[in-house]
Write a protein that holds these residues in place. Structure first.
Motif, PDB file in Angstrom:
ATOM      1  N   PRO A  50      20.456 -49.567  38.503  1.00 16.86           N
ATOM      2  CA  PRO A  50      19.314 -48.841  37.939  1.00 16.86           C
ATOM      3  C   PRO A  50      19.438 -48.782  36.409  1.00 16.86           C
ATOM      4  O   PRO A  50      20.557 -48.764  35.868  1.00 16.86           O
ATOM      5  N   TYR A  80      24.895 -46.268  36.009  1.00 20.34           N
ATOM      6  CA  TYR A  80      23.576 -46.578  35.459  1.00 20.34           C
ATOM      7  C   TYR A  80      23.694 -47.418  34.193  1.00 20.34           C
ATOM      8  O   TYR A  80      24.607 -47.210  33.389  1.00 20.34           O
ATOM      9  N   LYS A 136      13.870 -49.855  39.625  1.00 24.06           N
ATOM     10  CA  LYS A 136      14.496 -48.569  39.325  1.00 24.06           C
ATOM     11  C   LYS A 136      14.738 -48.437  37.822  1.00 24.06           C
ATOM     12  O   LYS A 136      15.858 -48.298  37.358  1.00 24.06           O
TER      13      LYS A 136
END
Length: 304
Positions: A50, A80, A136
């Protein structure tokens, strides 16, 4: 004691190895070169990551993308990717306050949004190279960067004629994280366009209005008068639409809390993106006393 020390060294080395930072040029022509810093976590082969786009604050006249390194490293350590972008500082050397020119202020936002879309399109095009999950992609920012995030989320790039790239036609950011930002038109946030949000704002902010008000608290007869809808107005709009939003209000606080989510409040951001990706539904308003720098929470029923 020796074992504890060795364990500490191992954990530290693992943390350092768990991420890398790549500086990439996402746009360049004869007069302009724009870079981004891409913080990447260490992932298993084939695993998609993401991504959170980030725009710094500075009134469209200052600031730099390297200002939030700790945020980039923290989120990368937690799985992330962060893309902290440079963008055009159109207001550099110009008045972004009450004596400025309204059309120039709006143009600064438009150019910043165009740059954000350009950076987003660049990373979508190169998603396979960096193992990014294009379904995402979150967007975030502080102050002016949050205004970029708001408008990049809700302006239609096909209609705005600001960006000629190839973002997919039905693309939507997965969520928005904004510190002391605002949007020009609250009606842009519709049931169809709404995305989950995490916002933080001081309710006595006289730079960017907490609710509906004028930018820099300018009087209506000022040449730079610009009406904006801040975090609390957005919170009410999202409530009316029954959409997911979390708002942190610093009771009595001003614009100094614009960076809270990306400094002391990084865990709120991590919990938010995790909850969005897990499909959790939420709606909350946390009020914090500003004299505690947000470290202790408390309820102030009439803070708004």
């Amino acid at each position: 004691m020796k074992k504890i020390f060795l364990l500490f060294i191992a954990l530290t080395l693992n943390s350092i190895q768990a991420q890398e930072v790549k500086t990439l040029t996402y746009f360049q022509n004869d007069t302009l070169k724009l870079d981004l810093d891409l913080y990447l976590p260490k992932v298993k082969a084939g695993e998609k990551i993401p991504l959170i786009m980030f725009a710094f604050g500075g009134g469209f006249s200052g600031g730099e993308r390297t200002s939030e390194k700790d945020f980039g490293k923290f989120m990368a350590q937690n799985g992330y990717a962060i893309a902290s972008i440079s963008y055009s500082l159109y207001m550099k050397g110009k008045d972004f306050g009450c004596k400025g020119t309204l059309t120039e202020k709006i143009k600064a936002i438009q150019i910043g949004v165009s740059d954000m879309w350009q950076a987003t399109g660049f990373l979508i095009e190169n998603a396979n190279k960096y193992n990014l999950d294009t379904s995402k992609i979150f967007i975030s920012g502080i102050s002016a960067g949050a205004e970029i995030g708001f408008h990049a989320s809700f302006w239609d790039y096909k209609l705005m004629n600001l960006y000629k790239g190839n973002i997919p036609e039905n693309f939507k950011y997965k969520g928005f994280i904004g510190g002391s930002g605002a949007i020009q038109d609250i009606n842009l946030i519709t049931k169809e366009r709404a995305i989950p949000m995490l916002l933080a704002h001081g309710n006595n902010d006289d730079t960017v209005p907490y609710s509906a008000g004028s930018h820099r608290s300018c009087p209506t007869n000022a040449s730079g008068w610009l009406i904006l809808f801040g975090s609390y107005a957005v919170y009410n709009q999202m409530n009316d639409l029954h959409k997911d939003i979390e708002l942190i209000t610093f009771c009595g606080g001003g614009h100094e809390f614009s960076g809270y989510l990306f400094h002391d409040g990084k865990q709120y951001v991590l919990d938010f993106v995790n909850n969005v990706l897990a499909g959790k539904k939420f709606q909350s308003h946390l009020i914090m006393p500003s004299n505690k720098k947000g470290k202790d929470s408390g309820k102030y029923l009439f803070c708004e």
